[in-house]
Design a protein around this motif. Structure first.
Motif, PDB file in Angstrom:
ATOM      1  N   ARG A  68       0.770  -1.232  -0.172  1.00 41.19           N
ATOM      2  CA  ARG A  68       0.033  -0.126   0.108  1.00 41.19           C
ATOM      3  C   ARG A  68       0.860   1.366   0.155  1.00 41.19           C
ATOM      4  O   ARG A  68       0.841   1.980   0.968  1.00 41.19           O
ATOM      5  CB  ARG A  68      -0.944   0.229   1.122  1.00 41.19           C
ATOM      6  CG  ARG A  68      -1.873  -1.221   0.991  1.00 41.19           C
ATOM      7  CD  ARG A  68      -3.132  -1.350   2.215  1.00 41.19           C
ATOM      8  NE  ARG A  68      -3.550  -2.668   2.186  1.00 41.19           N
ATOM      9  CZ  ARG A  68      -4.420  -3.041   2.920  1.00 41.19           C
ATOM     10  NH1 ARG A  68      -4.788  -2.181   4.168  1.00 41.19           N
ATOM     11  NH2 ARG A  68      -5.136  -4.249   2.764  1.00 41.19           N
ATOM     12  N   SER A  69       1.632   1.425  -1.246  1.00 44.43           N
ATOM     13  CA  SER A  69       2.376   2.710  -1.334  1.00 44.43           C
ATOM     14  C   SER A  69       2.437   3.033  -2.901  1.00 44.43           C
ATOM     15  O   SER A  69       2.210   2.319  -3.390  1.00 44.43           O
ATOM     16  CB  SER A  69       3.885   2.540  -0.691  1.00 44.43           C
ATOM     17  OG  SER A  69       4.474   1.504  -1.551  1.00 44.43           O
ATOM     18  N   ILE A  70       2.761   4.017  -2.953  1.00 42.25           N
ATOM     19  CA  ILE A  70       2.817   4.650  -4.323  1.00 42.25           C
ATOM     20  C   ILE A  70       4.158   5.418  -4.655  1.00 42.25           C
ATOM     21  O   ILE A  70       4.855   5.974  -3.472  1.00 42.25           O
ATOM     22  CB  ILE A  70       1.751   5.541  -4.736  1.00 42.25           C
ATOM     23  CG1 ILE A  70       1.750   6.811  -3.965  1.00 42.25           C
ATOM     24  CG2 ILE A  70       0.610   4.833  -4.631  1.00 42.25           C
ATOM     25  CD1 ILE A  70       0.801   7.763  -4.346  1.00 42.25           C
TER      26      ILE A  70
ATOM     27  N   HIS B 116      -3.655   3.716  -0.747  1.00 43.96           N
ATOM     28  CA  HIS B 116      -2.160   4.023  -0.916  1.00 43.96           C
ATOM     29  C   HIS B 116      -1.868   5.255   0.040  1.00 43.96           C
ATOM     30  O   HIS B 116      -2.648   6.205  -0.074  1.00 43.96           O
ATOM     31  CB  HIS B 116      -1.822   4.491  -2.356  1.00 43.96           C
ATOM     32  CG  HIS B 116      -1.566   3.031  -3.357  1.00 43.96           C
ATOM     33  ND1 HIS B 116      -0.732   2.250  -2.993  1.00 43.96           N
ATOM     34  CD2 HIS B 116      -2.422   2.871  -4.498  1.00 43.96           C
ATOM     35  CE1 HIS B 116      -0.862   1.298  -4.207  1.00 43.96           C
ATOM     36  NE2 HIS B 116      -1.735   1.709  -4.692  1.00 43.96           N
TER      37      HIS B 116
END
Length: 761
Positions: free
Chosen positions: A549-551, A604
């Protein structure tokens, strides 16, 4: 109170007289002087320079105001330690004043005094002393024996003697200066605080700890009075700059206890009392201010507050979506100016802002600590030595810890130098962030850090197992639960942790507002709306980027998170509410919440370092621009009337007063810009300012499936009336005992912050 008047006067003079009038230069000098007093050196310098150039262009180049401007600019450089830049300007000012005014004039005495102070700061005592003496004699002859300038000269001459170890010569001058300042300026003037701290330092150098304690105690009281006044109004960076002006005394008081009075209970309590008053103070002020604004706004203030929210949203949008160019710079500057003015106007409209700060004492905090818990206050400080020359008084940063229980004496110890601890933290985090790492290696790095940080603390805790933990600086980046003790057990197995910005948080947690909405769940956003998915990108740790869950904002990768849909479905059933998912999971929906009992966001998250191609001043003014959350419609920038990215800056204006728990089931939501003494400028800070009572946030890029399992288990325990922190601990213990998620990468990513009690309390 002075700054808005000075700004108004400058604007009026520019309008009526034009930009080149000497009165405009006077106003520039005055405003710059105020900025300098607050420690806003970057704001003061261009104004001083503008004033100097205006005076130089006047017909008489040898005008006295040129000397004044040279003197002021030199003083600014000196405060920043730029001695090589300051000295030639001081010399020019002195020669010009002598030539125009003669040797017997207060301005000449001022120049002599300033040059002497510069020499003294550099350890050039033989050059400084005759100048100090000349200045003092001129002041006395022209102004009399009782005058603030005479007191300043006495104080600084005493400081010169003290630096040389000439305590017998320094002591009577310090005392004369103190009594004169009290008589002329009042007991609570900042200069009185300076005199008190100087006397404390003098007695410390002589080994008289009791007198040192006496004068530091009085000095802290004066500084606290002025700190309260100066934090009551203005914008945030202004407050940060002012707090920095009293950092020397904070470092000195901690050093007094740890280096010279380890076993003195009074020194221990004074050190912790000072930390409690100052650490995280700005967050405290901003949170209280926001609460007052929401509860007490009149129609005009409501309009100002709405304008502030809009300006912050515009600034966030510019930062995220515009390339740096001249147009960007102009727009950002305009918005920053508007935000400062609106924050200042709002704070000045409420009388409560000026009266909300009540004296903070160690005793007040101690009463709020549960009987089975202890406050563990970690602090970074610079060791102060009262004996070396001024430029060598402060050593390299170190960490210390203070422990306060509901009963008994305060305990405090030094933990070691920051550089060594930082290296150990980095190795620990590197192992945590790679789920493929050998568990033996992970535990070894966790054990190495525990030896430095928590093993010494455990010796002081005794049988206490519930820890209210207030980290500082880089210590905010680690889960203490994942440290390993001497028996090869994770600390989560024996201890319960709740994270605070400062022990002073306990005061705020006593004030509960009612929730106005049922829980709100936002998850599984449709980032592209109808559209093509972005190609998947592997990340540095060989974890599937699709499934974390990151961008990466620079690449604008917005991959779907299937685990969040399952997470929301399971939790919504438990909470008996309908989640907002897909196209409904918008930034606009988040901004419309009104004190929901629970706010749960699964999407995110990001934290990015300041990019090199954008103005540093922008991010210094607004470090909360660097972290945030991503919502539906971010690709076409249509997210319920917003652009789809909610920055931490925008999060501060959410209405979460009465929100019992805010859960950010996303990556890096506990990260942000680190400022020693003020915690992390990120989403956690933003949620506190917005009014939420407790927060659950992440320290790294979390696994999608593991997060879903953790969250569902957590809510089941929460609804079983377990405490907000204990519910997470029990969930982590279950994961630790299972087969799939034993690695702390999976179970230690989330930490509990704020109120730890049951939701029903």
């Amino acid at each position: 109170e002075a700054i808005p008047l000075a700004e108004r006067m400058l604007a009026i003079r520019k309008k009526l007289l034009g930009n080149e009038h000497p009165d405009v230069a006077t106003s520039l000098n005055n405003l710059a002087g105020l900025y300098s007093r607050q420690g806003k050196y970057a704001d003061a310098e261009p104004l001083y320079r503008q004033a100097l150039e205006i005076y130089k262009r006047l017909p008489a180049d040898e005008h006295l105001n040129v000397a004044t401007s040279l003197n002021n600019l030199a003083g600014l450089y000196e405060k920043q330690g730029k001695y090589a830049d300051a000295e030639p300007l001081y010399r020019q000012a002195l020669e010009m004043r002598k030539r125009l005014l003669g040797d017997e004039h207060p301005d000449v005495a001022q120049s002599l005094h300033n040059l002497a102070f510069l020499y003294s700061s550099q350890g050039r005592y033989a050059d400084a002393e005759p100048l100090y003496r000349q200045a003092l004699e001129i002041y006395k002859r022209l102004l009399g024996d009782e005058h603030p300038d005479v007191a300043t000269s006495l104080n600084n001459l005493a400081a010169l003697y003290e630096s040389q170890g000439r305590y017998a010569d320094a002591k009577p001058l310090y005392h004369q200066a103190l009594e004169m300042r009290k008589h002329l300026l009042g007991d609570e003037h900042p200069s009185v605080g300076t005199s008190l701290n100087h006397l404390a330092r003098l007695y410390w150098g002589q080994g008289d700890i009791n007198r040192t304690f006496e004068f530091f105690t009085q000095g802290v009281r004066v500084e606290e009075h002025n700190l309260t006044l100066n934090l009551a109004v203005g914008f945030e960076r202004q407050k940060r700059d002012y707090v920095n002006t009293i950092s020397d005394s904070t470092n000195a008081i901690i050093s007094l206890h740890l280096n010279s009075a380890t076993n003195n209970p009074k020194a221990t309590r004074l050190a912790l009392n000072t930390v409690l008053q100052r650490k995280g103070r700005i967050l405290d002020v901003l949170t209280n201010s926001q609460k007052i604004l929401r509860q007490r706004l009149d129609p005009e203030s409501q309009s100002l507050f709405k304008n502030l929210i809009n300006a912050q949203s515009q600034l966030s949008h510019l930062h995220l979506f515009y390339n740096y160019n001249e147009q960007y710079r102009t727009q950002v500057t305009q918005l920053e100016t508007q935000i400062k003015q609106l924050e200042d106007q709002l704070s000045r409209r409420s009388e409560e802002f000026r009266t909300q700060s009540q004296p903070i004492t160690l005793e007040t905090i101690q009463k709020l600590i549960p009987g089975d818990a202890a406050l563990v206050e970690l602090v970074q400080y610079q060791p102060f030595n009262p004996k070396p020359s001024p430029d060598k008084r402060f050593g390299k940063p170190r960490y210390a810890v203070y422990i306060l229980s509901a009963k008994g004496e305060t305990k405090g110890i030094d933990l070691g130098d920051t550089e060594t601890i930082q290296k150990t933290i980095e190795l620990f985090r590197d192992n945590l962030l790679y789920p493929g790492a050998d568990i033996t290696q992970v535990k070894q790095s966790a054990r190495d850090l525990d030896k430095i940080l928590m093993q010494p603390v455990r010796k002081l805790l005794g049988n206490t197992r519930k820890i209210l933990l207030s980290p500082d600086s880089a210590l905010n980046l680690i889960p203490f639960e994942a440290l390993v003790d001497e028996n090869n057990r994770y600390l989560v197995e024996n201890y319960s942790f709740t994270y605070l910005t400062s022990g002073r948080d306990l005061l705020r947690l006593q004030n509960h507002s009612p929730s106005q909405q049922p829980p709100v769940l936002i998850a599984d956003p449709n980032f592209n709306r109808p559209g093509e998915l972005v190609a998947r990108q592997p990340n540095a740790n060989n974890i599937d980027a699709k499934n974390t869950r990151s961008i990466d904002l620079s690449q604008r990768v917005f991959s779907p998170l299937p685990g969040t849909a399952e997470e929301a479905k399971a939790i919504s059933t438990l909470l008996k509410v309908k989640p907002l998912t897909g196209a409904k999971a918008t930034e606009g929906a988040v901004k419309q919440v009104k004190s929901p009992r629970i706010l749960h966001i699964a999407t995110h998250g990001f934290f990015e370092k300041a990019p090199a191609n954008k103005e540093k001043t922008t991010l210094d003014e607004n470090p909360l621009l660097l972290s945030g959350l991503v919502f539906a419609g971010v690709k076409p920038r249509q997210s319920g009337g917003e652009d789809g990215i909610l920055t931490a800056l925008e999060t501060t204006t959410l209405n979460l007063a009465g929100t019992k728990l805010a859960v950010l089931s996303a990556c890096d939501t506990a990260l942000g810009n680190i400022r020693a003494g003020e915690g992390i400028y990120g989403l956690r800070r933003a949620l506190v300012i917005a009014g939420s009572e407790s927060q659950m946030i992440s320290l790294w890029k979390v696994d999608d499936d593991a997060s879903k399992e953790l969250m569902v288990a957590y809510y089941k325990k929460l609804l079983d009336n377990q405490g907000r922190s204990e519910a997470l601990r029990q969930t982590q213990l279950e994961m630790l005992k299972g087969e799939m998620y034993q690695h702390p990468y999976y179970w230690a990513a989330f930490i509990p912050s704020g109120d730890w009690t049951s939701m029903d309390k």
